[in-house]
Design a protein around this motif. Sequence first.
Motif, PDB file in Angstrom:
ATOM      1  N   PRO A 177       0.832  -1.199   0.000  1.00 10.52           N
ATOM      2  CA  PRO A 177       0.000   0.000   0.000  1.00 10.52           C
ATOM      3  C   PRO A 177       0.870   1.254   0.000  1.00 10.52           C
ATOM      4  O   PRO A 177       2.064   1.205   0.306  1.00 10.52           O
ATOM      5  N   GLN A 178       0.276   2.392  -0.367  1.00  6.37           N
ATOM      6  CA  GLN A 178       1.003   3.647  -0.457  1.00  6.37           C
ATOM      7  C   GLN A 178       0.596   4.588   0.673  1.00  6.37           C
ATOM      8  O   GLN A 178      -0.584   4.670   1.027  1.00  6.37           O
ATOM      9  N   ASP A 204      10.387  -3.385   1.027  1.00  7.95           N
ATOM     10  CA  ASP A 204       9.366  -2.967   0.058  1.00  7.95           C
ATOM     11  C   ASP A 204       9.478  -1.461  -0.192  1.00  7.95           C
ATOM     12  O   ASP A 204       8.768  -0.652   0.398  1.00  7.95           O
ATOM     13  N   GLN A 205      10.391  -1.091  -1.104  1.00  6.58           N
ATOM     14  CA  GLN A 205      10.622   0.317  -1.412  1.00  6.58           C
ATOM     15  C   GLN A 205       9.526   0.862  -2.318  1.00  6.58           C
ATOM     16  O   GLN A 205       8.953   0.142  -3.127  1.00  6.58           O
ATOM     17  N   GLY A 206       9.245   2.168  -2.188  1.00  5.21           N
ATOM     18  CA  GLY A 206       8.235   2.810  -3.022  1.00  5.21           C
ATOM     19  C   GLY A 206       8.695   4.162  -3.524  1.00  5.21           C
ATOM     20  O   GLY A 206       9.816   4.607  -3.227  1.00  5.21           O
ATOM     21  N   LEU A 207       7.849   4.850  -4.250  1.00  5.44           N
ATOM     22  CA  LEU A 207       8.198   6.141  -4.820  1.00  5.44           C
ATOM     23  C   LEU A 207       8.511   7.183  -3.754  1.00  5.44           C
ATOM     24  O   LEU A 207       9.350   8.055  -3.950  1.00  5.44           O
ATOM     25  N   ASP A 208       7.834   7.103  -2.624  1.00  2.33           N
ATOM     26  CA  ASP A 208       7.953   8.145  -1.606  1.00  2.33           C
ATOM     27  C   ASP A 208       8.532   7.651  -0.284  1.00  2.33           C
ATOM     28  O   ASP A 208       8.481   8.367   0.720  1.00  2.33           O
ATOM     29  N   HIS A 212       8.004   1.890   6.137  1.00  2.00           N
ATOM     30  CA  HIS A 212       7.417   2.749   7.168  1.00  2.00           C
ATOM     31  C   HIS A 212       6.434   3.750   6.543  1.00  2.00           C
ATOM     32  O   HIS A 212       5.400   4.071   7.134  1.00  2.00           O
ATOM     33  N   TRP A 213       6.781   4.222   5.365  1.00  2.00           N
ATOM     34  CA  TRP A 213       5.867   5.093   4.613  1.00  2.00           C
ATOM     35  C   TRP A 213       4.594   4.329   4.250  1.00  2.00           C
ATOM     36  O   TRP A 213       3.486   4.854   4.373  1.00  2.00           O
ATOM     37  N   ARG A 214       4.733   3.080   3.870  1.00  2.00           N
ATOM     38  CA  ARG A 214       3.564   2.277   3.513  1.00  2.00           C
ATOM     39  C   ARG A 214       2.677   2.019   4.737  1.00  2.00           C
ATOM     40  O   ARG A 214       1.447   1.930   4.615  1.00  2.00           O
ATOM     41  N   GLU A 215       3.278   1.912   5.917  1.00  2.00           N
ATOM     42  CA  GLU A 215       2.514   1.669   7.133  1.00  2.00           C
ATOM     43  C   GLU A 215       1.577   2.826   7.472  1.00  2.00           C
ATOM     44  O   GLU A 215       0.607   2.649   8.235  1.00  2.00           O
ATOM     45  N   GLN A 216       1.832   4.000   6.920  1.00  2.00           N
ATOM     46  CA  GLN A 216       0.992   5.150   7.221  1.00  2.00           C
ATOM     47  C   GLN A 216      -0.441   4.969   6.723  1.00  2.00           C
ATOM     48  O   GLN A 216      -1.371   5.573   7.272  1.00  2.00           O
TER      49      GLN A 216
END
Length: 282
Positions: A177-178, A204-208, A212-216
């Motif tokens: 998730p983003q 699990d890297q993402g654009l932003d 931890h960012w995905r956990e938001q």
Amino acid sequence: MFVRYLVSTFILLAAMTLCAHAQQVISVPRADGASTPLTIYEPVTSSVCAPLALISHGAGGSEKAMPYLGTALSKEGWRVLIMGHNESGIGPLRANIQALGFKQGLVKLVTNADAYRARFGDIDAAIKWSEQRCHAPYKVLLGHSMGAMTVMLDAGAQNKLGLKTAARFDAYVALSPQGPGVVFPPGAWQSIRAPMLLITGTRDQGLDGDYHWREQAFAGLGPGCRWLAVIDDATHLDFGGLGKSAKVEAATATLTIAFLDSLRGGHCATPPTLAGVNLQTK
């Protein structure tokens, strides 16, 4: 480093059709005159109309994505339809990359409101095809990466793209998730009411940002039946069935089946304890 990671993602997505195996691939009409490819996994055993699971792939993917999840759910009695989203498949992604470079080309695709409208049309077409055979007693939408964005949007998350949707499914599953960023503003998920399972991994890297960012996204959900699973060492590609990690695929399938089975049984269960998986609930 991140650009090299994205390049490897693109190469593997392009090769996906060469290594995926499925029961049947068909094409069904969409309301706007286009067509939606579907990979169909019929339930292994079922004497009644099976529950329906629709799976939405990531940017650059196809209807041959995530065969591990289609196979696992079909063995548990689900009819699984993995949708091909032509407007956000390998062709549009390649064109964007050639024009803008990989990262900006990917951003352009995942922020294209028309691409999501086409995805919603694919969802409508898949549901219509299934309902013509029998009325599913339970329906869920699952998605990975851009498919997870599709899941959140369909569930009712606020967004920066001007998209308005109403939750059409009994439950949702978002893989990778983003968090807040190019599509979702802070607090986007507060209005979601349906049960939701979110799964990410420590790699699990993402654009932003990282996981931890995905956990938001989980943190932004209000009370209800919500599970968040973080799998040790799981990468973005692993959830799409491209990382070749049997451990991650098995854990993802186990969590998904346990979550959905409990809901179909009329309650929100405690998640199973799995080695290497950190779990949170609401």
